[in-house]
Scaffold this active site. Sequence first.
Site, PDB file in Angstrom:
ATOM      1  N   ASP A  70       0.866  -1.165   0.000  1.00  0.00           N
ATOM      2  CA  ASP A  70       0.000   0.000   0.000  1.00  0.00           C
ATOM      3  C   ASP A  70       0.913   1.229   0.000  1.00  0.00           C
ATOM      4  O   ASP A  70       2.107   1.141   0.299  1.00  0.00           O
ATOM      5  CB  ASP A  70      -0.919  -0.009   1.216  1.00  0.00           C
ATOM      6  CG  ASP A  70      -2.208   0.768   0.981  1.00  0.00           C
ATOM      7  OD1 ASP A  70      -2.237   1.615   0.082  1.00  0.00           O
ATOM      8  OD2 ASP A  70      -3.183   0.536   1.720  1.00  0.00           O
ATOM      9  N   GLU A 120     -17.039  10.127   5.012  1.00  0.00           N
ATOM     10  CA  GLU A 120     -16.491   8.805   5.317  1.00  0.00           C
ATOM     11  C   GLU A 120     -15.577   8.387   4.177  1.00  0.00           C
ATOM     12  O   GLU A 120     -15.932   8.498   3.012  1.00  0.00           O
ATOM     13  CB  GLU A 120     -17.613   7.782   5.531  1.00  0.00           C
ATOM     14  CG  GLU A 120     -18.570   7.628   4.358  1.00  0.00           C
ATOM     15  CD  GLU A 120     -19.549   6.480   4.530  1.00  0.00           C
ATOM     16  OE1 GLU A 120     -19.380   5.663   5.445  1.00  0.00           O
ATOM     17  OE2 GLU A 120     -20.499   6.409   3.729  1.00  0.00           O
TER      18      GLU A 120
END
Length: 883
Positions: free
Chosen positions: A274, A626
């Site tokens: 990542d 979110e």
Amino acid sequence: MSRKMLPLYAGLVATVSVMLWTPAGVAQAKPVYMDSSLPVAQRVDDLVGKMTLAEKVSQMQNHAVAIPRLDVPEYDWWSEGLHGIARSGYATVFPQAIGLAATWDIPLMHQVATTISTEARAKNAEALRHDNHSIYFGLDIWSPNINIFRDPRWGRGQETYGEDPFLTSRLGVAFVEGLQGDDPHYYKTIATPKHYVVHSGPESTRHTANIDVSPHDLEDTYLPAFRATVKEAKAGSVMCAYNAIDGEPACANTFLLSDMLRKTWGFKGYVTSDCGAIGDVAEGHKFAPDMEHAAAVSVKAGTDTSCGDEYASLTKAVKDGLISEAEIDQSVKRLFTARFELGLFDPAAKVAYARIPFSEDDSVAHRELARVVAEKSMVLLKNDGILPLKKDVKTIAVIGPNAAALAAIEGNYNAIPSHPILPLSGMEAKFAGRARILYAQGSPYVSELMVPVPRTLLHPAKGSAAFGLKGEYFDNIELTGKPMVTRVDQQVDFDWNAAAPVPEVKATEFGVRWTGTITPPVPGKYEFSFRRDAKGARVFLDGKQVTEEQAQGKKHSRRGEPFVLDLSDGQAHDLRIEYSHHASLFDAGLSLEWKPPVEAERAEAVKIAKQADIVVAFVGLSPNLEGEEMPVHVEGFDGGDRTEIELPAVQKEMLEAVAATGKPVVVVLMNGSALAVKWAKDNAAAVLEAWYPGEEGGAAIANTLAGDNNPAGRLPITFYAGTKELPPFDDYSMAKRTYRYFTGSTLWGFGYGLSYSKFKWNDVKLSAEKLTAGEPLTLDAEVENTGSAKGDAVSEIYLKAPASATAPIHSLVGFVRTPLDGHARQHVHVVIDPRSLSTVAADGKRSIEAGEYSIFVGGAQPDADEGGVTKQFTIVGSKALPR
């Protein structure tokens, strides 16, 4: 010969040289790695063998630079395709992943992924024609996100397929296979299931958190979807996570990457980190003393490429003896194997996927599929009979912050829609000539934050009854000469990331001028700001500039500095917005936002509700609230996550106010995670869950409310009664989580969803009443549509195993979505594989155990569907299963 078999033949083919002739007639030897007739492994060995150490290391970062002397072009490993090819110009935008999961439709998921990979190929071929090797235009797709959505507070849960390992596995396999294609020699694209593993919030601690997950939970919940996408779908890549597991960072975790992924599951592809995760090995987790050691230990564990530049330190790490060049070679060979198997070193004439025309991108057919998928993702949670809307409804009040917000249909990690249909637009188009649509924004998402400025404040000229501003689009940043296009834009809310706003201008250089008037709902001074490419925007009120253009050299921010417009007289004022975008292909677009007066907004909603026959309220969340590691810190929200799962108070108060008019209220939820909406369940006439539904979302919602789409979606997550029902967010134990282990109060359970039809299951038969451990179980049934409306039956099959300390309440083990005409019947045949009949002990060992079992088939969980049927059977003997 299959692309998976080619490496096995590396040693069987002798090295050859093909003679090429230059224009001058001088013979040159064609290098082995350019000979597409040879096995991939041999070609890779030849190419990597010709590279210097520095050149090898240069290929182990997400942007691999060109090596001119070897005719190796630059390549960027980072492309996004979660629900459409993202950040690279216009492409089809499907519903957000959580909405895709709500379809409970495996063939449809495969079709979506196939479409995404088709557009990826089309974009890549077009980019290469223009010598564009940029990020987001490659063929390695960093999707799907198959982390388990264990807690509704996690902001990135919207990117997943929900809380269940079986549902996630089946949809994940279909998605990976759709991305990678079915050519025996070449990948269409390479899928990258992520984030391996035990990664599901909190966002605020993901760079430092260590998770001591129990052996049971690891095997029972967190690993199954990764195992399935690797062993069944043969995913070509995997992304490791930020967090640590059992004391070792995921990207430097030998057990997970070497022992489990490669040795136990037989993974042959490459692992990417990542973004910034290799840096976390040293800085976040303190697992290594510096970047050099962090890079070395990560490669040794099995992470082949870094998203970022951390692996640049590997050259020194080799010289310092921290890692051998042979270990570097292993990773580089995995990476080039992927590029060769994508056909990137072969003539386009040999690679059918490379000849996909650019016309396949953002096509009419793909747009139609986006609408179908959005319709199939709709989950009807409550209906007192008001839906479908009756023909005698003449006036509809459309209210709520999600009624006209682009982000609310896009979701995150999104493609760029060329013709987005917002809910308000969808309602106006659907009910044109049948019912009048009144609109009021009604409320912000939360009282502390801004929302897009609604069209009701804007007019293209003084005295005009039309909404919006006049937009003039120029092919230069000075906004000079005749505009290429002039039109009325109802809002300034645009996403043009790597895309031209109109075909007549370039994506890298254009300007827009919006002019008209702005009228406040009540007199006052109002705070505004811009989202997206704020640095290129200027605002003029009554001819006077009220903002300063941010310096081009200033660090880019997705949000500009707030500014105030003095509208204290309550009158219409001339408004001019100028926007220039130059040089960068990315990040173009502009959204004008404001902090609205809550009481005045609510009063306007009540006003139009009183004039209407029915109220349709678009409430919920936003991907601007979110999402991934966000700078949002207000009541109920923290850093992208939520601290409370209840609908924000300001929206609930708006619903209560319009309901007090006595008009029926249909609540349309748009969100990426579960909401505790007890008021809506108790008081609304209907509740429809629409998620972040993609470019055709507005049309899909309107079609559903009108009855042209019969909803059949099912929840892929539990809708809990409230935050107090949840364990601590940072507790990764699955005890008291998800439908499999939760025993508290819910509003609507996993798998729940209503229809405008009714269904029942008959003639349910199992292949055996006594089953030997290790054998599959077959279920056959007749599903009947007992209503007159055509609709889809979703057959959900749940297994209840003998009670034990670790066994779940029950588990999903099969499902199928079946279209049925009114009063029609259809045979359902489902094979339940032995692994789905197994349970996991506390020590993490999976086995099929002897005992009495039950199987339920119906349209929801066993306790939520009266039309379902339960059957008993016995398993004889026991059988241990591999990890």
